[in-house]
Design a protein around this motif. Structure first.
Motif, PDB file in Angstrom:
ATOM      1  N   LEU A 144       0.759  -1.397  -0.002  1.00  0.00           N
ATOM      2  CA  LEU A 144      -0.002   0.100  -0.065  1.00  0.00           C
ATOM      3  C   LEU A 144       0.850   1.220  -0.206  1.00  0.00           C
ATOM      4  O   LEU A 144       0.367   2.200  -0.688  1.00  0.00           O
ATOM      5  N   ARG A 145       1.909   1.204   0.656  1.00  0.00           N
ATOM      6  CA  ARG A 145       2.902   2.331   0.812  1.00  0.00           C
ATOM      7  C   ARG A 145       3.493   2.758  -0.681  1.00  0.00           C
ATOM      8  O   ARG A 145       3.529   3.490  -1.302  1.00  0.00           O
ATOM      9  N   ARG A 146       3.832   1.182  -1.344  1.00  0.00           N
ATOM     10  CA  ARG A 146       4.636   1.268  -2.728  1.00  0.00           C
ATOM     11  C   ARG A 146       3.201   2.029  -3.804  1.00  0.00           C
ATOM     12  O   ARG A 146       3.802   2.905  -4.744  1.00  0.00           O
ATOM     13  N   VAL A 147       1.994   1.500  -3.687  1.00  0.00           N
ATOM     14  CA  VAL A 147       0.987   2.320  -4.537  1.00  0.00           C
ATOM     15  C   VAL A 147       0.422   3.731  -3.884  1.00  0.00           C
ATOM     16  O   VAL A 147      -0.587   4.034  -4.558  1.00  0.00           O
ATOM     17  N   ASN A 148       1.196   4.287  -2.922  1.00  0.00           N
ATOM     18  CA  ASN A 148       0.709   5.449  -2.285  1.00  0.00           C
ATOM     19  C   ASN A 148      -0.742   5.347  -1.816  1.00  0.00           C
ATOM     20  O   ASN A 148      -1.642   6.514  -1.817  1.00  0.00           O
ATOM     21  N   ALA A 149      -1.333   4.168  -1.476  1.00  0.00           N
ATOM     22  CA  ALA A 149      -2.518   4.091  -0.738  1.00  0.00           C
ATOM     23  C   ALA A 149      -2.328   4.747   0.574  1.00  0.00           C
ATOM     24  O   ALA A 149      -3.536   5.063   1.255  1.00  0.00           O
ATOM     25  N   LEU A 150      -1.267   4.510   1.339  1.00  0.00           N
ATOM     26  CA  LEU A 150      -0.917   4.937   2.685  1.00  0.00           C
ATOM     27  C   LEU A 150      -0.339   6.388   2.206  1.00  0.00           C
ATOM     28  O   LEU A 150       0.208   6.716   1.432  1.00  0.00           O
ATOM     29  N   ASP A 151      -0.593   7.279   3.171  1.00  0.00           N
ATOM     30  CA  ASP A 151      -0.034   8.638   3.088  1.00  0.00           C
ATOM     31  C   ASP A 151       1.448   8.761   2.717  1.00  0.00           C
ATOM     32  O   ASP A 151       2.430   8.428   3.515  1.00  0.00           O
ATOM     33  N   ALA A 152       1.760   9.098   1.590  1.00  0.00           N
ATOM     34  CA  ALA A 152       3.098   9.068   1.115  1.00  0.00           C
ATOM     35  C   ALA A 152       4.079  10.041   1.959  1.00  0.00           C
ATOM     36  O   ALA A 152       5.099   9.950   1.919  1.00  0.00           O
ATOM     37  N   GLY A 153       3.458  11.249   2.558  1.00  0.00           N
ATOM     38  CA  GLY A 153       4.068  11.984   3.649  1.00  0.00           C
ATOM     39  C   GLY A 153       4.204  11.382   4.697  1.00  0.00           C
ATOM     40  O   GLY A 153       4.899  12.392   5.699  1.00  0.00           O
ATOM     41  N   GLN A 154       3.819  10.264   5.113  1.00  0.00           N
ATOM     42  CA  GLN A 154       3.960   9.964   6.462  1.00  0.00           C
ATOM     43  C   GLN A 154       5.369   9.629   6.750  1.00  0.00           C
ATOM     44  O   GLN A 154       6.160   9.252   6.124  1.00  0.00           O
ATOM     45  N   VAL A 155       5.673  10.017   8.169  1.00  0.00           N
ATOM     46  CA  VAL A 155       6.816   9.770   8.603  1.00  0.00           C
ATOM     47  C   VAL A 155       6.947   8.308   9.153  1.00  0.00           C
ATOM     48  O   VAL A 155       5.943   7.794   9.978  1.00  0.00           O
ATOM     49  N   ILE A 156       8.070   7.398   9.090  1.00  0.00           N
ATOM     50  CA  ILE A 156       8.063   6.028   9.270  1.00  0.00           C
ATOM     51  C   ILE A 156       9.237   6.093  10.245  1.00  0.00           C
ATOM     52  O   ILE A 156      10.232   6.506  10.054  1.00  0.00           O
ATOM     53  N   ASP A 157       8.805   5.499  11.348  1.00  0.00           N
ATOM     54  CA  ASP A 157       9.601   5.415  12.774  1.00  0.00           C
ATOM     55  C   ASP A 157       9.837   3.856  12.987  1.00  0.00           C
ATOM     56  O   ASP A 157       9.008   3.181  12.776  1.00  0.00           O
ATOM     57  N   ALA A 158      11.381   3.314  13.273  1.00  0.00           N
ATOM     58  CA  ALA A 158      11.347   2.063  13.578  1.00  0.00           C
ATOM     59  C   ALA A 158      12.812   2.286  14.426  1.00  0.00           C
ATOM     60  O   ALA A 158      13.970   2.435  14.068  1.00  0.00           O
TER      61      ALA A 158
END
Length: 225
Positions: A119-133
């Protein structure tokens, strides 16, 4: 943001419930269908379905038939579930436009990780989202990485590689799969270029470079300790 809809299609109610519970825990909206015919009814009625999780072996209309029909009108991502693990089945799935292929039994957590990555790859999730790990923060929109709040400098490919690792954390990734997704399918160079980039990336991540585990003879896995 409205909850993203995922259609889970499997003739085993126990399997549907297992997948639904894990997906709903991550905030997704889950629709269920017990066979291919019911799945297509849902698919034509609801234009907001963002991804299909599709079992191969089903009565009335199997997963291959559903996939063929969906692909006539839509490029919606499809994950195929199957009890088989034969190579020709996987090849058939990819020829039909399947995005991922997961053999049963599988880890629900890994399934959720793959759903999120697609979903991230196809931009279904917010592309501007900050990913934390684990203290690593990736801002894809700003193309910025911070370690415990301090920005670090990465090359374009190092940034893409780290993003791919984090989005697929917990999943064992072969060198070929990494090449295909980070360097794209038209790259025919030596897979050892990945090892070189991983070495540099680990160095720049400092102590957190240990999150990138080497899987000998295969590739790498990103796992927060």
């Amino acid at each position: 943001m409205d909850r993203i809809k995922i259609l889970v299609v499997d003739d085993e109610s126990r399997m549907r419930k297992l997948v639904r519970d894990f997906l709903e825990r991550e905030g997704f909206c889950v629709l269920e269908a017990s066979d291919g015919i019911e799945a297509m009814e849902y698919f034509y009625q609801d234009k907001d379905i963002a991804l299909l999780i599709l079992d191969v072996m089903m009565p009335n209309m199997d997963g291959w038939q559903v996939c063929r029909e969906v692909r006539q009108t839509s490029k919606v991502p499809i994950i195929m579930l199957t009890a088989r693990s034969e190579e020709r089945d996987e090849l058939q799935g990819f020829e039909l436009g399947v995005d991922e292929y997961i053999s049963k039994p599988f880890s629900p957590k890994i399934l959720v990780a793959r759903v999120t990555a697609i979903l991230r790859r196809v931009n279904a999730l917010d592309a501007g989202q900050v990913i934390d790990a684990g203290g690593i923060s990736i801002d894809k929109a700003a193309h910025q990485v911070k370690i415990d709040g301090k920005e670090i400098e990465l090359s374009y490919k190092e940034f893409e590689l780290l993003s791919y690792f984090v989005e697929n954390q917990g999943i064992a990734l072969s060198r070929e799969k990494i090449l295909n997704n980070v360097w794209n399918y038209d790259y025919f160079g030596d897979a050892r270029t990945i090892d070189t980039h991983v070495k540099k990336l680990r160095s720049k991540l400092g102590g957190k470079g240990n999150y990138i585990k080497t899987i000998w003879g295969m590739g790498y896995k990103f796992e927060v300790e």
